[in-house]
Design an enzyme around this catalytic site. Sequence first.
Site, short mmCIF file in Angstrom:
data_model
loop_
_atom_site.label_atom_id
_atom_site.label_comp_id
_atom_site.label_asym_id
_atom_site.label_seq_id
_atom_site.Cartn_x
_atom_site.Cartn_y
_atom_site.Cartn_z
N CYS A 46 -6.18 1.89 5.83
CA CYS A 46 -6.71 0.70 6.50
C CYS A 46 -6.12 0.22 7.71
O CYS A 46 -5.30 0.78 8.12
CB CYS A 46 -6.73 -0.55 5.40
SG CYS A 46 -4.96 -1.06 5.00
N HIS A 88 0.96 -1.21 -0.04
CA HIS A 88 0.03 0.10 0.07
C HIS A 88 0.92 1.11 -0.04
O HIS A 88 2.15 1.09 0.50
CB HIS A 88 -1.04 -0.10 1.18
CG HIS A 88 -1.99 -1.07 1.01
ND1 HIS A 88 -3.14 -0.85 2.05
CD2 HIS A 88 -2.17 -1.95 0.60
CE1 HIS A 88 -3.70 -1.84 1.83
NE2 HIS A 88 -3.16 -2.73 0.79
N GLU A 147 0.87 3.95 1.91
CA GLU A 147 1.53 4.20 3.15
C GLU A 147 2.65 3.20 3.62
O GLU A 147 3.76 3.83 3.92
CB GLU A 147 0.44 4.18 4.52
CG GLU A 147 -0.68 4.73 4.08
CD GLU A 147 -1.98 4.03 3.44
OE1 GLU A 147 -3.00 4.35 3.86
OE2 GLU A 147 -1.47 3.34 2.45
N CYS A 180 -2.29 -0.61 7.52
CA CYS A 180 -1.60 0.46 7.23
C CYS A 180 -1.52 1.39 8.67
O CYS A 180 -0.64 1.96 9.06
CB CYS A 180 -1.96 1.53 6.22
SG CYS A 180 -1.69 0.49 4.65
#
Length: 156
Positions: free
Chosen positions: A90, A60, A62, A93
């Site tokens: 999410c 992701h 992040e 993260c």
Amino acid sequence: MSTSPATPTDDNAFMNQALLLADAAAALGEVPVGALVVHEGVVIGRGHNAPISSHDPTCHAEIAALRDAARHLGNYRLVGCTLYVTLEPCAMCAGAILQSRISRLVYGAPDPKTGACGSVVDLFAETRLNHHTTVSAGIGAGESVQRLQSFFAARR
């Protein structure tokens, strides 16, 4: 050395950079999410979504930005840093943000399906955790939502 908090102008400028990273993700066929880490006014980490192209469910925006910043500082603890991300993180993260000791999180659009900053759950409100991150929401939200809507509309 102490640092002053980012101003709204700084927040908008950094979020605009994160939006450009989201555009890079979209160009690769990835969900358009971009993130960057700022320390003392300098960008030290960048990332965009890449789980499809990398065959890595943890890739992701992040996570990529946190990894880049940690390499830059030579330390997994990113105390005094701000993470800018175009979409509400999410749970995975959010956990990484807390583990990295990010001081401040700024995100654009809320994520009503997987958001872990209050949309579905709020890991940052859990007082029993040993680190606490200040969260600011809604910076660049309109631009973030527009990119997401355009991306998914093109897929339908």
